[in-house]
Design an enzyme around this catalytic site. Structure first.
Site, PDB file in Angstrom:
ATOM      1  NE  ARG A 352     -20.237  70.366 -35.942  1.00 29.20           N
ATOM      2  CZ  ARG A 352     -21.097  70.507 -34.950  1.00 29.20           C
ATOM      3  NH1 ARG A 352     -20.635  70.647 -33.718  1.00 29.20           N
ATOM      4  NH2 ARG A 352     -22.396  70.508 -35.173  1.00 29.20           N
ATOM      5  NE  ARG A 382     -28.296  71.745 -31.244  1.00 21.90           N
ATOM      6  CZ  ARG A 382     -29.144  72.092 -32.188  1.00 21.90           C
ATOM      7  NH1 ARG A 382     -29.140  71.481 -33.339  1.00 21.90           N
ATOM      8  NH2 ARG A 382     -30.012  73.065 -31.985  1.00 21.90           N
ATOM      9  CG  HIS A 412     -23.426  75.970 -41.279  1.00 22.87           C
ATOM     10  ND1 HIS A 412     -23.413  75.239 -42.446  1.00 22.87           N
ATOM     11  CD2 HIS A 412     -23.456  75.065 -40.277  1.00 22.87           C
ATOM     12  CE1 HIS A 412     -23.442  73.957 -42.165  1.00 22.87           C
ATOM     13  NE2 HIS A 412     -23.465  73.820 -40.860  1.00 22.87           N
ATOM     14  CE1 TYR A 445     -18.084  62.995 -39.811  1.00 27.59           C
ATOM     15  CE2 TYR A 445     -18.719  65.286 -40.094  1.00 27.59           C
ATOM     16  CZ  TYR A 445     -18.688  64.139 -39.319  1.00 27.59           C
ATOM     17  OH  TYR A 445     -19.273  64.145 -38.085  1.00 27.59           O
ATOM     18  CG  HIS A 569     -20.414  66.889 -43.876  1.00 29.89           C
ATOM     19  ND1 HIS A 569     -19.750  68.095 -43.985  1.00 29.89           N
ATOM     20  CD2 HIS A 569     -21.223  67.008 -42.790  1.00 29.89           C
ATOM     21  CE1 HIS A 569     -20.125  68.899 -43.004  1.00 29.89           C
ATOM     22  NE2 HIS A 569     -21.020  68.277 -42.266  1.00 29.89           N
TER      23      HIS A 569
END
Length: 592
Positions: A352, A382, A412, A445, A569
């Site tokens: 992201r 997502r 990821h 985060y 996170h």
């Protein structure tokens, strides 16, 4: 929601926590409830490996969500009262005062009205599809001459406009109005070509299935397939509908029939306002005393404007902890790399990134300065798919080699590798982190980043990028734990080591901090470790499918969730290892 109830949290931030709750619930329906809805169509039997009945589970979810929504509404109304006492009064269209009139008339005419296009509903025209990012008014129009023949209309509330409008006034209190109520006030003006006497508006919000169906057309690139799939998402099945509970039954029935919604278990009666996720961006209204005081990031004693990042990393590994350190340090590392004449190659994996990302700007600058830049971009991140497609195109145009994910896998990991020529040999500088390369979320985060010039780690990160580029070379990793290749085996071995220590009556412990613990195999292994006497501490922010404290099964396991000002996170896993603890940081949770 508990944070919103906590009186030690500043008032406006308590409202923002309600926004986070609402946003998380939306995503829960878009993804998990949508998956259950799909599962109901496959079989009437419980589906392995879920081992539960999807239909029964949907009913249970709905019952629990209704209880949560009742509690949510009570907290929201209580906070409105507390804000009023503190000098911020939320008003409705019926409480607009003469002193507000000039402002709201000008605001509505110039900023709101141009974007309002009501749709008159009738059986002749197709019913417009509802965007799940928006709030709609289902409007009932009545005239005295035909009181039993209402006309219905639909109006989308513009989502790009501020939801909360501060009104200037003479009183000591600041008055704030939802844009919803401002529009309600001017409904007669919107329908002035008709002779209606009553204009009643009721909020409606829908949530759609957000899972992506990617076709197998080999003639299209993966980017093209993703773009098409995202456009199809906007037409996904409705998985939830919220409506104002004061809506007349006849209007609700009309909407459900026209929208072809037959599953009533996910139709929720709510209050006057929907899309409360907008509370996440509630302004401070010039009242910093009602918000968390800002925390300035700590200066890193070794990373400053006078020192080269490469010099400092080569001396000793650096561990950064965001947001307590500034994320600008990572941007500065890439900026230095972009202009350093000795840097030959930059490789990065992106999951992201922010819109108008400085990370992307640094990579583009590096490519324009003649560096070889490789970016692995996960298009299936997502809800960030559209932004990632746009980033892919911008990087490609600048000469960056872009790999749009890996077929059959989700990339990821959060890696950077910078190859630099020093004294005739290549030195690899590496970043391994738990968080996204995203400037905005890095401020809220908690994440951890390791910067190292360790040759063995650098060589293994290089092998990972080689796998991204070729897909058919599967390397051996001794320092990195890489899903899906060796993660399960590695952590099983480490848990077994703790079990062996416990059986020998030696100290044995495991501490695991992550977002989600769902994987059945890993959970069974933790139960086994507990039974052997291993002390296990779990810090799981989100979904935890392990149940602690069961006699004979998990009495040596404790589970807590840390919820607070920042979103926890980072994933950090610690094994006692006989007095020589092993620490792992990860971007991944323990999920299937």
């Amino acid at each position: 929601m508990q944070e919103a109830e906590d009186k030690s949290v500043p008032l406006l931030d308590r409202m923002r926590f309600l926004g986070i709750f609402s946003n998380n619930l939306d995503e829960f329906y878009k993804v998990r409830v949508a998956t259950l809805r799909r599962a109901t169509g496959f079989s009437k039997k419980p589906i392995d490996p879920m081992d539960f009945d999807p239909i029964k589970t949907l009913v249970e979810i709905n019952e629990l969500v209704q209880k949560h929504q009742t509690r949510f509404t009570a907290i929201f109304n209580n906070l409105l009262g507390e804000l009023s006492k503190a000098g911020i009064q939320f008003i409705t269209e019926k409480q607009i005062k003469p002193e507000h009139f000039n402002f709201i008339q000008s605001y509505f005419k110039e900023k709101v009205k141009p974007f309002l296009v009501p749709v008159i509903l009738n059986q002749k025209n197709p019913f417009p599809p509802l965007n799940d990012q928006s709030i709609y008014f289902a409007i009932e129009l009545l005239s005295k001459s035909k009181p039993n023949e209402p006309v219905y209309a639909l109006l989308e509330i513009p989502s790009h406009l501020p939801r909360f409008i501060a009104l200037p006034g003479k009183s000591g209190k600041l008055n704030v109005i939802f844009i919803d109520d401002l529009i309600r006030y001017y409904l007669p003006e919107l329908f002035n070509i008709f002779s209606f006497d009553k204009h009643n508006a009721f909020a409606v919000k829908t949530t759609r299935d957000a899972e992506l169906d990617i076709d197998d057309d080999v003639s299209k690139s993966f980017v093209e397939k993703m773009a098409r799939s995202i456009s199809q998402r906007k037409k996904g099945q409705y998985v939830r509908m919220n409506y104002d509970q004061s809506m007349p039954a006849a209007l609700l029935d009309y909407l459900l029939k026209r929208m072809k919604i037959r599953n009533m278990e996910n139709i929720s009666a709510g209050g006057r306002y929907h899309n409360k996720k907008d509370l996440m961006s509630l302004p401070d209204f010039g009242r910093p005393d009602l918000c968390y005081s800002p925390l300035k990031p700590l200066q890193h004693k070794r990373l400053n404007k006078n020192n080269s990042f490469f010099t400092e990393i080569k001396k000793k590994d650096i561990l950064l902890h965001f947001p307590y350190h500034s994320f600008s340090l990572i941007i500065d590392l890439l900026r230095e790399s972009a202009i350093d004449p000795e840097v030959r190659t930059i490789r990065i994996s992106l999951y992201r990134v922010a819109k108008n990302s400085q990370i992307i700007n640094a990579l583009i600058t590096a490519a324009r300065n003649g560096k070889r830049v490789l970016a692995v971009i996960e298009l299936q991140a997502r809800f960030d798919e559209e932004n990632n497609i746009a980033v892919t195109r911008a990087l490609t145009e600048a000469g960056v080699r872009v790999i749009p994910g890996v077929h059959g896998l989700k990339v990821h990991c959060k890696l950077i590798q910078i190859s630099r020529k020093e004294s005739g040999r290549t030195i690899r500088y590496v970043h391994v982190g738990t968080g996204n390369f995203h400037e905005r979320t890095a401020n809220i985060y908690t994440d951890t980043s390791l910067l190292t010039a360790n040759t063995e780690i650098g060589a293994e990160v290089r092998r990972i990028f080689e796998f991204f580029e070729s897909n058919f070379v599967r390397s051996v990793y001794r320092h990195l734990v890489v899903s899906p290749f060796n993660t399960r085996r590695k952590f099983m071995d480490l848990i077994n080591t703790e079990i062996d220590l416990a059986v020998k009556k030696k100290p044995a412990f495991i501490t695991i901090k992550m977002n989600n613990l769902v994987d059945p195999g890993m959970i069974r292994k933790l139960y086994e470790a507990s039974n052997s006497g291993v002390r296990i501490k779990l810090i799981i922010r989100g979904i935890c499918s392990l149940i602690p404290g069961i006699p004979g099964k998990s009495e040596n396991i404790s589970v807590i969730s840390v919820i607070g000002r920042y979103l926890e996170h980072s994933r950090i896993i610690v094994f006692g290892n006989g007095g020589k603890p092993l620490y792992f940081i990860s971007s991944a949770d323990w999920m299937g």
